[in-house]
Design a protein around this motif. Structure first.
Motif, short mmCIF file in Angstrom:
data_model
loop_
_atom_site.label_atom_id
_atom_site.label_comp_id
_atom_site.label_asym_id
_atom_site.label_seq_id
_atom_site.Cartn_x
_atom_site.Cartn_y
_atom_site.Cartn_z
N ALA A 139 0.82 -1.21 0.00
CA ALA A 139 0.00 0.00 0.00
C ALA A 139 0.86 1.26 0.00
O ALA A 139 2.06 1.23 0.20
CB ALA A 139 -0.91 0.00 1.22
N ASP A 140 0.21 2.40 -0.21
CA ASP A 140 0.86 3.70 -0.18
C ASP A 140 1.47 3.94 1.20
O ASP A 140 0.80 3.84 2.21
CB ASP A 140 -0.20 4.76 -0.48
N SER A 141 2.76 4.24 1.24
CA SER A 141 3.45 4.40 2.52
C SER A 141 3.45 5.85 3.00
O SER A 141 4.01 6.15 4.04
CB SER A 141 4.89 3.90 2.40
N GLU A 142 2.87 6.77 2.26
CA GLU A 142 2.86 8.17 2.65
C GLU A 142 2.00 8.38 3.90
O GLU A 142 1.00 7.70 4.11
CB GLU A 142 2.31 9.03 1.52
N GLU A 143 2.41 9.34 4.73
CA GLU A 143 1.66 9.65 5.94
C GLU A 143 0.32 10.31 5.62
O GLU A 143 -0.64 10.16 6.36
CB GLU A 143 2.48 10.57 6.84
N VAL A 144 0.27 11.07 4.52
CA VAL A 144 -0.95 11.75 4.12
C VAL A 144 -1.40 11.25 2.76
O VAL A 144 -0.62 11.24 1.80
CB VAL A 144 -0.75 13.28 4.07
N VAL A 145 -2.64 10.81 2.68
CA VAL A 145 -3.22 10.32 1.42
C VAL A 145 -4.40 11.21 1.07
O VAL A 145 -5.30 11.41 1.89
CB VAL A 145 -3.67 8.85 1.54
N ARG A 146 -4.40 11.73 -0.15
CA ARG A 146 -5.47 12.63 -0.60
C ARG A 146 -6.38 11.92 -1.57
O ARG A 146 -5.95 11.11 -2.39
CB ARG A 146 -4.86 13.88 -1.25
N PHE A 147 -7.66 12.25 -1.48
CA PHE A 147 -8.64 11.77 -2.45
C PHE A 147 -9.77 12.79 -2.50
O PHE A 147 -10.24 13.26 -1.47
CB PHE A 147 -9.16 10.38 -2.08
N GLY A 148 -10.19 13.14 -3.70
CA GLY A 148 -11.29 14.08 -3.84
C GLY A 148 -11.05 15.36 -3.06
O GLY A 148 -10.01 16.00 -3.19
N GLN A 149 -12.00 15.72 -2.22
CA GLN A 149 -11.93 16.93 -1.41
C GLN A 149 -11.36 16.68 -0.01
O GLN A 149 -11.46 17.53 0.87
CB GLN A 149 -13.34 17.55 -1.27
N PHE A 150 -10.72 15.52 0.18
CA PHE A 150 -10.29 15.12 1.52
C PHE A 150 -8.84 14.65 1.53
O PHE A 150 -8.25 14.35 0.49
CB PHE A 150 -11.16 13.97 2.04
N PHE A 151 -8.29 14.56 2.74
CA PHE A 151 -7.02 13.86 2.95
C PHE A 151 -7.07 13.13 4.28
O PHE A 151 -7.74 13.56 5.23
CB PHE A 151 -5.81 14.81 2.88
N VAL A 152 -6.37 11.98 4.33
CA VAL A 152 -6.27 11.18 5.55
C VAL A 152 -4.84 11.32 6.06
O VAL A 152 -3.88 11.04 5.34
CB VAL A 152 -6.59 9.70 5.28
N ASP A 153 -4.69 11.76 7.31
CA ASP A 153 -3.39 11.88 7.95
C ASP A 153 -3.20 10.65 8.83
O ASP A 153 -3.84 10.51 9.88
CB ASP A 153 -3.34 13.16 8.79
N MET A 154 -2.33 9.73 8.40
CA MET A 154 -2.13 8.48 9.12
C MET A 154 -1.48 8.73 10.49
O MET A 154 -1.81 8.06 11.47
CB MET A 154 -1.23 7.53 8.31
N GLY A 155 -0.52 9.67 10.52
CA GLY A 155 0.15 9.95 11.78
C GLY A 155 -0.77 10.51 12.83
O GLY A 155 -0.73 10.10 14.00
N GLN A 156 -1.63 11.45 12.44
CA GLN A 156 -2.57 12.07 13.37
C GLN A 156 -3.87 11.29 13.48
O GLN A 156 -4.72 11.61 14.31
CB GLN A 156 -2.88 13.50 12.91
N ARG A 157 -4.04 10.28 12.63
CA ARG A 157 -5.25 9.44 12.61
C ARG A 157 -6.50 10.30 12.49
O ARG A 157 -7.40 10.25 13.33
CB ARG A 157 -5.32 8.56 13.87
#
Length: 252
Positions: A146-164
């Motif tokens: 999977a994508d190893s980046e801490e932040v994943v963007r999609f559409g109008q959103f982003f998911v911050d894995m570090g900050q959950r």
């Protein structure tokens, strides 16, 4: 045992502290003894008021909450933990009612154990929940690619894995339950591939094997309401009939 939660089992100071919220003193005593035998510290409470005052001052690692408390709802306690505290919850229930289980999962419980519980199974569930909660990057095999980046963007959103957390691009955070975040995290780490329902249930760590379809559908619907412009016509979290779900990050 005192209801104030001040009588904590006498174990090593480094032991993980687990709160017990149950209005049955026999259950509280039995659970406290079981936890002590397996190296945990226990803080027992008969209800939510004493627990909430205590929890905001102590480093609690996990809470075991009875679904049906006298004069109050265990679900409201779980909701408060999800909104204001940062530790997982195992819910005890004396019923086999599907609706109660699904509502609890929606509220944010991390797992369920039925009364009367098997002591060995309960300890195994506690260890599994604590392990999943502390090792946020430990996922099933698919995530290895999977994508190893801490932040994943999609559409109008982003998911911050570090900050959950899930946020809109302009910075507004979208509240998610622990179960919702774990589900979304797994999807964004494994984009553009069909994921079967059984694997999603395993990711959530739920014991609702009899209600796989309904449980996953409930969480998928809740997630769609938060990330899709039109939840009934999803562009990101799509269904593949008879196969499972697929998360499309670059949907147009």
């Amino acid at each position: 045992m005192e209801e104030s939660g001040q009588e904590i089992t006498d174990v090593h100071s480094a032991a993980s502290l687990i709160a017990i919220i149950d209005d049955d003193p026999d259950v509280r005593d039995a659970l406290a003894m079981l936890l002590q035998e397996h190296g945990y510290a226990a803080a027992p409470f008969a209800g939510g008021r004493e627990f909430q005052a205590f929890a905001r001052k102590q480093d609690i690692r996990l809470a075991i909450v009875d679904l049906r408390l006298s004069g109050e709802s265990g679900l409201s306690i779980v909701h408060d933990i999800r909104a204001n505290l940062a530790f997982p919850v195992i819910m005890l229930t004396g019923t086999g009612d599907e609706v109660d289980r699904i509502v609890g999962l929606e509220t944010g419980a991390d797992d369920y154990v039925m009364k009367p519980y098997n002591p060995r199974e309960l300890i195994a569930r506690i260890r599994a929940v604590l392990r999943r909660y502390s090792q946020t990057h430990s996922e099933p095999a698919l995530s290895e690619q999977a994508d190893s980046e801490e932040v994943v963007r999609f559409g109008q959103f982003f998911v911050d894995m570090g900050q959950r957390c899930l946020c809109r691009n302009e910075g507004e955070e979208i509240p998610l339950t622990n179960s919702e975040f774990r589900l979304l995290e797994f999807f964004v780490k494994n984009p553009n591939r069909v994921i079967e329902r059984e694997l999603l249930l395993d990711v959530l760590g739920s014991d609702l094997s009899r209600y796989v379809d309904r449980t996953i559908d409930v969480l998928i619907l809740r997630l769609r309401r938060k990330i899709e412009p039109v939840p009934s016509k999803p562009v990101h979290l799509q269904t593949r009939r008879g196969l499972g779900y697929i998360f499309v990050t670059d949907a147009q």
